[in-house]
Design a protein around this motif. Structure first.
Motif, short mmCIF file in Angstrom:
data_model
loop_
_atom_site.label_atom_id
_atom_site.label_comp_id
_atom_site.label_asym_id
_atom_site.label_seq_id
_atom_site.Cartn_x
_atom_site.Cartn_y
_atom_site.Cartn_z
N MET B 1 0.83 -1.20 0.00
CA MET B 1 0.00 0.00 0.00
C MET B 1 0.87 1.26 0.00
O MET B 1 0.65 2.18 -0.78
CB MET B 1 -0.90 -0.02 1.24
N ALA B 2 1.90 1.26 0.86
CA ALA B 2 2.79 2.42 0.91
C ALA B 2 3.49 2.61 -0.43
O ALA B 2 3.69 3.75 -0.88
CB ALA B 2 3.82 2.23 2.02
N PHE B 3 3.83 1.50 -1.08
CA PHE B 3 4.48 1.60 -2.38
C PHE B 3 3.58 2.27 -3.41
O PHE B 3 4.03 3.12 -4.19
CB PHE B 3 4.88 0.19 -2.85
N GLN B 4 2.30 1.92 -3.39
CA GLN B 4 1.38 2.51 -4.36
C GLN B 4 1.22 4.01 -4.13
O GLN B 4 1.17 4.79 -5.09
CB GLN B 4 0.01 1.83 -4.26
N ILE B 5 1.16 4.42 -2.84
CA ILE B 5 1.04 5.86 -2.56
C ILE B 5 2.28 6.60 -3.01
O ILE B 5 2.20 7.67 -3.65
CB ILE B 5 0.79 6.08 -1.05
N LEU B 6 3.45 6.01 -2.74
CA LEU B 6 4.70 6.64 -3.17
C LEU B 6 4.74 6.78 -4.69
O LEU B 6 5.13 7.82 -5.23
CB LEU B 6 5.88 5.80 -2.67
N LEU B 7 4.29 5.72 -5.38
CA LEU B 7 4.26 5.76 -6.84
C LEU B 7 3.33 6.86 -7.33
O LEU B 7 3.65 7.58 -8.29
CB LEU B 7 3.79 4.40 -7.35
N ASN B 8 2.21 7.02 -6.65
CA ASN B 8 1.27 8.05 -7.03
C ASN B 8 1.89 9.44 -6.87
O ASN B 8 1.74 10.31 -7.73
CB ASN B 8 0.02 7.92 -6.15
N PHE B 9 2.63 9.65 -5.76
CA PHE B 9 3.32 10.93 -5.56
C PHE B 9 4.33 11.17 -6.67
O PHE B 9 4.42 12.28 -7.22
CB PHE B 9 4.03 10.92 -4.20
N ILE B 10 5.09 10.13 -7.01
CA ILE B 10 6.12 10.31 -8.05
C ILE B 10 5.46 10.68 -9.38
O ILE B 10 5.93 11.55 -10.11
CB ILE B 10 6.97 9.04 -8.17
N LEU B 11 4.34 10.02 -9.68
CA LEU B 11 3.63 10.34 -10.92
C LEU B 11 3.13 11.78 -10.91
O LEU B 11 3.19 12.48 -11.93
CB LEU B 11 2.45 9.38 -11.11
N ALA B 12 2.68 12.23 -9.74
CA ALA B 12 2.22 13.62 -9.64
C ALA B 12 3.38 14.58 -9.88
O ALA B 12 3.22 15.60 -10.57
CB ALA B 12 1.59 13.86 -8.27
N PHE B 13 4.56 14.26 -9.32
CA PHE B 13 5.73 15.14 -9.54
C PHE B 13 6.13 15.15 -11.01
O PHE B 13 6.46 16.20 -11.56
CB PHE B 13 6.90 14.67 -8.67
N ILE B 14 6.05 13.96 -11.65
CA ILE B 14 6.38 13.92 -13.09
C ILE B 14 5.42 14.80 -13.88
O ILE B 14 5.82 15.52 -14.80
CB ILE B 14 6.34 12.46 -13.58
N TRP B 15 4.14 14.76 -13.50
CA TRP B 15 3.16 15.63 -14.17
C TRP B 15 3.52 17.11 -13.99
O TRP B 15 3.44 17.91 -14.92
CB TRP B 15 1.77 15.35 -13.59
N MET B 16 3.98 17.47 -12.76
CA MET B 16 4.38 18.86 -12.52
C MET B 16 5.57 19.24 -13.41
O MET B 16 5.62 20.33 -13.99
CB MET B 16 4.76 19.06 -11.05
N PHE B 17 6.54 18.32 -13.53
CA PHE B 17 7.72 18.62 -14.37
C PHE B 17 7.31 18.75 -15.83
O PHE B 17 7.81 19.61 -16.56
CB PHE B 17 8.78 17.55 -14.21
N LEU B 18 6.38 17.87 -16.29
CA LEU B 18 5.93 17.95 -17.68
C LEU B 18 5.21 19.27 -17.94
O LEU B 18 5.35 19.87 -19.00
CB LEU B 18 4.99 16.79 -17.99
N GLN B 19 4.42 19.72 -16.95
CA GLN B 19 3.68 20.97 -17.13
C GLN B 19 4.57 22.19 -17.02
O GLN B 19 4.30 23.22 -17.63
CB GLN B 19 2.58 21.06 -16.06
N GLY B 20 5.60 22.07 -16.18
CA GLY B 20 6.43 23.24 -15.93
C GLY B 20 5.82 24.22 -14.96
O GLY B 20 6.30 25.33 -14.81
N SER B 21 4.73 23.82 -14.27
CA SER B 21 4.12 24.71 -13.27
C SER B 21 4.18 24.01 -11.93
O SER B 21 3.77 22.86 -11.79
CB SER B 21 2.68 25.02 -13.65
N TYR B 22 4.71 24.73 -10.91
CA TYR B 22 4.97 24.07 -9.63
C TYR B 22 4.07 24.64 -8.54
O TYR B 22 4.52 25.24 -7.57
CB TYR B 22 6.45 24.25 -9.25
N ASP B 23 2.77 24.49 -8.71
CA ASP B 23 1.84 24.94 -7.67
C ASP B 23 0.96 23.77 -7.23
O ASP B 23 0.90 22.74 -7.91
CB ASP B 23 1.01 26.14 -8.16
N PRO B 24 0.29 23.91 -6.10
CA PRO B 24 -0.51 22.80 -5.58
C PRO B 24 -1.57 22.30 -6.56
O PRO B 24 -1.88 21.11 -6.56
CB PRO B 24 -1.16 23.40 -4.32
#
Lengths: 135, 158
Positions: B1-24
């Motif tokens: 379960m912890a692994f899936q949450i961590l993976l979800n966070f990493i995917l969210a960070f990748i989305w932020m890097f792809l967008q180039g916008s770093y806000d909540p």
């Protein structure tokens, strides 16, 4: 809106104080450690939680100040007070405090006696253990 | 379960890097998209899709709160009654739970249940010794504890 919140805050604080009062009555009226522990570990928890919740809501609506420490205090009390009740009653049992005279059942005593007679402590009340484990 | 949450966070960070916008807001959108991706690929994980477990934890929290209120009302009635006609006693409650944290949560729940309080746990973690205010309905309370609390805790851990 503010008036409704004021009524809620008043209800919280008064109910919490009432529950604490009932806990004190229970500590006086109930017959032995274990039943007193029931009153202390339940009503006192809820009473303190409600008073803290009332304080949080009051400062949030009147002063606009959300005090996270009150929320933390509520969750800590919620987590620790059942454990405290359990530890007190366990310590009482292990140091040999008797249950109330009108108590009807004591499985833990039988369990302890069987274990003592099975494992070690041959000098520790062997007769009582034998009579207990025979039926 | 912890692994899936961590993976979800990493995917969210990748989305932020792809967008180039770093806000909540960007993080939130990325988190939801990552949730969708993890749901699509759920057959590759050993454990269940983790949202099930999050809802189970919330359900357990709700049970905790409900039992606290109910037990307070029960104790209040008992203390303020003119005659003290209670029949206290200690009964044994066999449990199927094995992990230490599961038994801790079960013991806490039982302590907050109306009229019951855990006195001891046997050395092999198989039996809980519960002190009850009214022993008459011990059988029934064993059954209700088994049905509601143990099932709710197993729902979280499985």
């Amino acid at each position: 809106m503010i008036e409704i919140v004021r009524v809620i805050v008043g209800c919280c604080v008064v109910t919490g104080a009432l529950l604490s009062l009932v806990t004190a009555f229970g500590l006086i009226r109930l017959p032995d450690v274990y039943t007193r522990n029931h009153a202390a570990s339940k009503s006192a928890t809820m009473g303190v939680m409600l008073v803290l919740l009332g304080a949080f809501l009051y400062f949030y609506t009147e002063e606009g100040y959300a005090d996270a420490r009150l929320i933390l205090a509520i969750s800590f009390i919620f987590l620790t007070s059942p454990v405290a009740g359990h530890l007190i009653s366990r310590a009482a049992y292990n140091s040999g405090v008797k249950l109330w005279g009108h108590s009807v059942q004591d499985d833990l005593r039988e369990h302890r006696l069987v274990q003592n007679s099975k494992e070690h402590l041959p000098a520790c009340e062997p007769r009582e253990a034998d009579t207990k484990s025979q039926p | 379960m912890a692994f899936q949450i961590l993976l979800n966070f990493i995917l969210a960070f990748i989305w932020m890097f792809l967008q180039g916008s770093y806000d909540p807001a960007a993080f939130f959108v990325g988190y939801l998209l990552g949730l969708l991706i993890i749901y699509t690929f759920r057959r590759f994980f050993k454990s269940r899709f983790y949202v099930h477990r999050v809802t189970a934890v919330l359900n357990l929290l709700y049970i905790f709160m409900r039992e606290l209120v109910l037990s307070n009302i029960a104790v209040l009635k008992l203390i303020l009654k003119p005659q003290l006609d209670i029949k206290p006693g200690i009964f044994a409650l066999p449990t199927d739970l094995t992990e230490d944290w599961e038994i801790t949560i079960l013991a806490n729940l039982i302590t907050l249940t109306p009229g019951t309080l855990v006195v001891d746990v046997s050395a092999d973690n198989k039996i809980l010794y519960v002190h009850a205010m009214d022993i008459d309905d011990a059988e029934q309370s064993i059954k209700s504890i088994k049905d509601s609390f143990e099932v709710a805790i197993m729902e979280v851990s499985r």
